[in-house]
Design a protein around this motif. Structure first.
Motif, mmCIF file in Angstrom:
data_model
loop_
_atom_site.group_PDB
_atom_site.id
_atom_site.type_symbol
_atom_site.label_atom_id
_atom_site.label_comp_id
_atom_site.label_asym_id
_atom_site.label_seq_id
_atom_site.Cartn_x
_atom_site.Cartn_y
_atom_site.Cartn_z
ATOM 1 N N ASP A 87 0.820 -1.207 0.000
ATOM 2 C CA ASP A 87 0.000 0.000 0.000
ATOM 3 C C ASP A 87 0.858 1.263 0.000
ATOM 4 O O ASP A 87 0.740 2.146 0.851
ATOM 5 C CB ASP A 87 -0.971 0.008 1.199
ATOM 6 N N GLU A 88 1.714 1.327 -0.995
ATOM 7 C CA GLU A 88 2.598 2.489 -1.145
ATOM 8 C C GLU A 88 3.070 2.574 -2.591
ATOM 9 O O GLU A 88 2.853 1.667 -3.397
ATOM 10 C CB GLU A 88 3.805 2.370 -0.208
ATOM 11 N N LEU A 89 3.718 3.690 -2.916
ATOM 12 C CA LEU A 89 4.311 3.856 -4.229
ATOM 13 C C LEU A 89 5.288 2.704 -4.484
ATOM 14 O O LEU A 89 6.077 2.340 -3.603
ATOM 15 C CB LEU A 89 5.041 5.195 -4.292
ATOM 16 N N SER A 90 5.213 2.122 -5.656
ATOM 17 C CA SER A 90 6.019 0.939 -5.951
ATOM 18 C C SER A 90 7.495 1.280 -6.087
ATOM 19 O O SER A 90 7.913 1.958 -7.030
ATOM 20 C CB SER A 90 5.544 0.270 -7.246
ATOM 21 N N LYS A 91 8.287 0.787 -5.144
ATOM 22 C CA LYS A 91 9.740 0.970 -5.236
ATOM 23 C C LYS A 91 10.303 0.192 -6.410
ATOM 24 O O LYS A 91 11.264 0.628 -7.069
ATOM 25 C CB LYS A 91 10.406 0.523 -3.930
ATOM 26 N N ASP A 92 9.712 -0.974 -6.711
ATOM 27 C CA ASP A 92 10.205 -1.792 -7.817
ATOM 28 C C ASP A 92 10.134 -1.030 -9.133
ATOM 29 O O ASP A 92 11.100 -1.009 -9.908
ATOM 30 C CB ASP A 92 9.384 -3.087 -7.930
ATOM 31 N N VAL A 93 8.991 -0.404 -9.403
ATOM 32 C CA VAL A 93 8.810 0.324 -10.660
ATOM 33 C C VAL A 93 9.664 1.583 -10.687
ATOM 34 O O VAL A 93 10.377 1.848 -11.672
ATOM 35 C CB VAL A 93 7.322 0.677 -10.876
ATOM 36 N N MET A 94 9.611 2.361 -9.622
ATOM 37 C CA MET A 94 10.338 3.634 -9.597
ATOM 38 C C MET A 94 11.845 3.407 -9.701
ATOM 39 O O MET A 94 12.541 4.124 -10.425
ATOM 40 C CB MET A 94 9.993 4.410 -8.331
ATOM 41 N N GLU A 95 12.352 2.391 -8.991
ATOM 42 C CA GLU A 95 13.791 2.151 -9.007
ATOM 43 C C GLU A 95 14.240 1.511 -10.316
ATOM 44 O O GLU A 95 15.309 1.850 -10.841
ATOM 45 C CB GLU A 95 14.184 1.280 -7.811
ATOM 46 N N TYR A 96 13.450 0.592 -10.861
ATOM 47 C CA TYR A 96 13.850 -0.032 -12.131
ATOM 48 C C TYR A 96 13.953 1.017 -13.234
ATOM 49 O O TYR A 96 14.932 1.055 -13.992
ATOM 50 C CB TYR A 96 12.875 -1.135 -12.560
ATOM 51 N N TYR A 97 12.943 1.873 -13.335
ATOM 52 C CA TYR A 97 12.947 2.892 -14.383
ATOM 53 C C TYR A 97 13.815 4.102 -14.028
ATOM 54 O O TYR A 97 14.074 4.960 -14.877
ATOM 55 C CB TYR A 97 11.523 3.361 -14.665
ATOM 56 N N GLY A 98 14.251 4.193 -12.757
ATOM 57 C CA GLY A 98 15.043 5.337 -12.332
ATOM 58 C C GLY A 98 14.247 6.624 -12.304
ATOM 59 O O GLY A 98 14.753 7.700 -12.644
ATOM 60 N N LEU A 99 12.981 6.526 -11.878
ATOM 61 C CA LEU A 99 12.091 7.685 -11.876
ATOM 62 C C LEU A 99 12.179 8.434 -10.553
ATOM 63 O O LEU A 99 12.455 7.850 -9.506
ATOM 64 C CB LEU A 99 10.641 7.230 -12.128
ATOM 65 N N ASN A 100 11.910 9.709 -10.617
ATOM 66 C CA ASN A 100 12.002 10.585 -9.449
ATOM 67 C C ASN A 100 10.695 10.540 -8.657
ATOM 68 O O ASN A 100 9.637 10.885 -9.180
ATOM 69 C CB ASN A 100 12.292 12.009 -9.924
ATOM 70 N N ASP A 101 10.757 10.141 -7.384
ATOM 71 C CA ASP A 101 9.561 10.094 -6.538
ATOM 72 C C ASP A 101 8.881 11.451 -6.436
ATOM 73 O O ASP A 101 7.658 11.533 -6.238
ATOM 74 C CB ASP A 101 9.914 9.603 -5.132
ATOM 75 N N ASN A 102 9.664 12.528 -6.554
ATOM 76 C CA ASN A 102 9.096 13.872 -6.412
ATOM 77 C C ASN A 102 8.181 14.250 -7.569
ATOM 78 O O ASN A 102 7.454 15.240 -7.495
ATOM 79 C CB ASN A 102 10.217 14.914 -6.287
ATOM 80 N N PHE A 103 8.240 13.453 -8.648
ATOM 81 C CA PHE A 103 7.321 13.706 -9.764
ATOM 82 C C PHE A 103 5.865 13.407 -9.379
ATOM 83 O O PHE A 103 4.941 13.924 -10.001
ATOM 84 C CB PHE A 103 7.663 12.810 -10.952
ATOM 85 N N ILE A 104 5.676 12.560 -8.388
ATOM 86 C CA ILE A 104 4.328 12.117 -8.020
ATOM 87 C C ILE A 104 3.627 13.201 -7.207
ATOM 88 O O ILE A 104 4.157 13.672 -6.201
ATOM 89 C CB ILE A 104 4.389 10.807 -7.209
ATOM 90 N N PRO A 105 2.424 13.608 -7.608
ATOM 91 C CA PRO A 105 1.699 14.645 -6.857
ATOM 92 C C PRO A 105 1.266 14.166 -5.470
ATOM 93 O O PRO A 105 1.383 12.984 -5.130
ATOM 94 C CB PRO A 105 0.467 14.914 -7.733
ATOM 95 N N THR A 106 0.747 15.067 -4.684
ATOM 96 C CA THR A 106 0.193 14.745 -3.368
ATOM 97 C C THR A 106 -0.934 13.731 -3.522
ATOM 98 O O THR A 106 -1.832 13.907 -4.347
ATOM 99 C CB THR A 106 -0.364 16.015 -2.695
ATOM 100 N N VAL A 107 -0.875 12.657 -2.736
ATOM 101 C CA VAL A 107 -1.886 11.604 -2.814
ATOM 102 C C VAL A 107 -3.031 11.930 -1.863
ATOM 103 O O VAL A 107 -2.812 12.113 -0.652
ATOM 104 C CB VAL A 107 -1.278 10.225 -2.457
ATOM 105 N N LYS A 108 -4.245 12.003 -2.412
ATOM 106 C CA LYS A 108 -5.426 12.307 -1.588
ATOM 107 C C LYS A 108 -6.493 11.240 -1.818
ATOM 108 O O LYS A 108 -6.462 10.518 -2.825
ATOM 109 C CB LYS A 108 -5.982 13.690 -1.955
ATOM 110 N N ALA A 109 -7.428 11.156 -0.886
ATOM 111 C CA ALA A 109 -8.551 10.238 -1.065
ATOM 112 C C ALA A 109 -9.310 10.624 -2.325
ATOM 113 O O ALA A 109 -9.474 11.812 -2.630
ATOM 114 C CB ALA A 109 -9.462 10.286 0.150
ATOM 115 N N LEU A 110 -9.763 9.625 -3.070
ATOM 116 C CA LEU A 110 -10.459 9.898 -4.328
ATOM 117 C C LEU A 110 -11.684 10.772 -4.099
ATOM 118 O O LEU A 110 -11.916 11.738 -4.830
ATOM 119 C CB LEU A 110 -10.841 8.565 -4.980
ATOM 120 N N PHE A 111 -12.480 10.440 -3.077
ATOM 121 C CA PHE A 111 -13.639 11.266 -2.711
ATOM 122 C C PHE A 111 -13.194 12.273 -1.649
ATOM 123 O O PHE A 111 -13.322 12.059 -0.446
ATOM 124 C CB PHE A 111 -14.769 10.401 -2.151
ATOM 125 N N SER A 112 -12.618 13.364 -2.093
ATOM 126 C CA SER A 112 -12.165 14.421 -1.167
ATOM 127 C C SER A 112 -11.867 15.668 -1.976
ATOM 128 O O SER A 112 -11.946 15.646 -3.218
ATOM 129 C CB SER A 112 -10.911 13.979 -0.401
#
Length: 494
Positions: free
Chosen positions: A190-215
């Motif tokens: 239940d978190e951002l996938s380290k496997d995907v982010m690290e394999y592709y070498g993507l920056n975690d800071n690219f991901i926006p603030t995570v909020k509840a869908l109904f909010s």
């Protein structure tokens, strides 16, 4: 009291205002009237301009308000539905860096396959519930590899609906459901996938603030409110991909319930209470709108790229001056089986149900002496219905066995030939409802703003307008098997 729903589709922007009391639409609008172009610079590529989406959204809302069927100042919340899997990238000033690589683009397939192999098939499927495929994360990796000058200027990435919300509010947010559709989410942790982010070498800071869908995903900016004739500070209280939103609009919220749609793409979407996945990733599992850490409701999604897009192509090339209702009527003049004419409607990018293979659309068995326009348009609709059956059988292999399917009376389900063929060839009754993605988004906004106390309360006026049951299943079964044999021979030759 009213709610505004915005549906950012591939073909156009649709908007609706819903009366909270009746839960019904009081006004709708669409912009542009003609279908929006998909830019395809190379075969298998598909892009659209986010700035065009924004201009079209403004025009659609202004057109809606010009109906004078409601008081725009009485709109209390806004919801957004959007075409899934598209990638929008912006810099620190929220300026768009390139056109969006949209859902039916196939350029990142190879990257996704390499990621799948590297992460490990079993681990990826268990944690991501999907192969990385050519979803949003892989599209971002393609930019990183092929457009480094753009990649280095990225501040945030987002999906199409996140972009429209950003233009309305100035804020950039996302949700677990959105991250899961981009294959960024680890369901086991239940978190951002380290496997995907690290394999592709993507920056975690690219991901926006995570909020509840109904909010609240931000409040309407004053200058935008003045431009559109709305009230400043009203919340954008719901954002969802078009298929989870379609399910919501059909009141498909509980495990075992199933929805379908046949627009530009074709989808069957079933709700599950387990973290299920297809070993070949031919169907996909995402977090449903009702997903939470306590109730892990997922949406099992079968997608066919070439449905409405196939019908549109046939119209433009064989009967450009005819309307869709005229073509639907024309199709009734041809008998079941279209006199042997067969259509493979897979010409809109790599198809997941075909293991990401691209066969191209095909019309087979043309007899110049017996086939006419009516046969062509019936064969197109039958071919699309057959592709649904092919995909549904994959869902059945994975434990999804619907007893009834809910669909909106829209797009291809407006055609009696398609709707009845769908029921006959799948063997599953269909309940038709008056629904629309923008109406669903509006009701979602009411849930997110707590105008409705529960999701169920938003659908107390939900009524079936027609139920279709199988009538010609025996006649269609051998015809479908012939079609399936042709398709599988094509797949072997690929």
């Amino acid at each position: 009291m009213y709610l505004l729903g915005i549906d950012v589709g591939t073909s156009s922007i649709k908007v609706a205002v819903v009366d909270v009391r009746t839960q019904k639409s009081v006004a709708t609008a669409q912009y542009p009237e003609q279908e929006t172009e998909i830019k395809s610079v190379k075969p298998g590529w598909a892009e659209q301009s986010p700035l065009d989406w924004w201009q079209n959204t403004q025009q659609a809302i202004l057109k809606l308000c010009a109906t004078n069927l409601f008081d725009p100042k009485e709109i209390k919340a806004i919801g957004i539905a959007y075409q899934m899997h598209g990638l929008v990238v912006v810099d620190k000033d929220q300026d768009v860096l390139r056109d969006s690589i949209i859902w039916c683009d196939s350029r990142a397939v190879v990257l996704g396959e390499k990621a799948f192999d590297s992460i490990g098939h079993e681990k990826a499927l268990k944690n991501l519930l999907n192969s990385p495929g050519n979803f949003t994360a892989s599209k971002l990796a393609w930019i990183k590899e092929n457009e480094p000058e753009i990649y280095q200027n990225i501040d945030k990435i987002m999906l199409p609906g996140d972009f429209i919300a950003m233009k309305l509010t100035g804020e950039i947010t996302t949700s677990i459901s959105a991250l899961s559709e981009g294959i960024f989410w680890d369901f086991q942790k239940d978190e951002l996938s380290k496997d995907v982010m690290e394999y592709y070498g993507l920056n975690d800071n690219f991901i926006p603030t995570v909020k509840a869908l109904f909010s609240s995903h931000g409040k309407l900016k004053t200058d935008v409110a003045e431009l559109l004739g709305l009230t400043a500070e009203i919340p954008i209280s719901y954002k969802s991909g078009d298929q989870p939103n379609n399910a919501l609009s059909l009141n498909v919220l509980k495990p075992g319930e199933v929805a379908a749609t046949a627009g530009t793409s074709g989808v069957i979407y079933g709700v599950s209470d387990s973290l299920t996945y297809d070993k070949q990733s031919r169907i996909n599992t995402f977090a449903h709108v009702t997903y939470s850490q306590e109730k892990k409701n997922t949406g099992v999604l079968l997608c066919i790229n070439g449905t409405g897009s196939m019908y549109r192509w046939a119209k433009h090339n064989f009967a450009p001056k005819s309307s869709y209702p005229e073509l639907n009527n024309l199709a009734t003049k041809s008998p079941i089986g279209s006199k042997g004419l067969k259509v493979l409607p897979f010409g809109n990018g790599a198809e997941r149900i075909l293991n990401n293979k691209y066969t191209g659309a095909q019309i087979l068995g043309i007899d110049l002496n017996i086939h006419h326009q009516s046969d062509i348009f019936r064969a197109v609709q039958e071919g699309i219905a057959f592709s649904f059956r092919y995909g549904l059988d994959i869902m059945r292999e994975n434990g999804m066995k619907p007893k009834v399917i809910r669909a909106g009376r829209a797009n291809l389900f407006l055609s009696d030939v398609f709707a009845q063929t769908f029921v006959d060839v799948t063997g599953v009754p269909v309940e038709l409802y008056e629904n629309d993605g923008s109406v669903g988004a509006a009701l979602g906004a009411g849930i997110g703003a707590e105008i409705f106390k529960t999701a169920e309360e938003a659908f107390t006026q939900h009524e079936v307008i027609k139920t279709l049951i199988p009538k010609h299943a025996e006649a269609y079964e051998p015809i479908y098997q012939e079609w399936k044999e042709i398709l599988e021979k094509q797949l072997i030759s690929e």
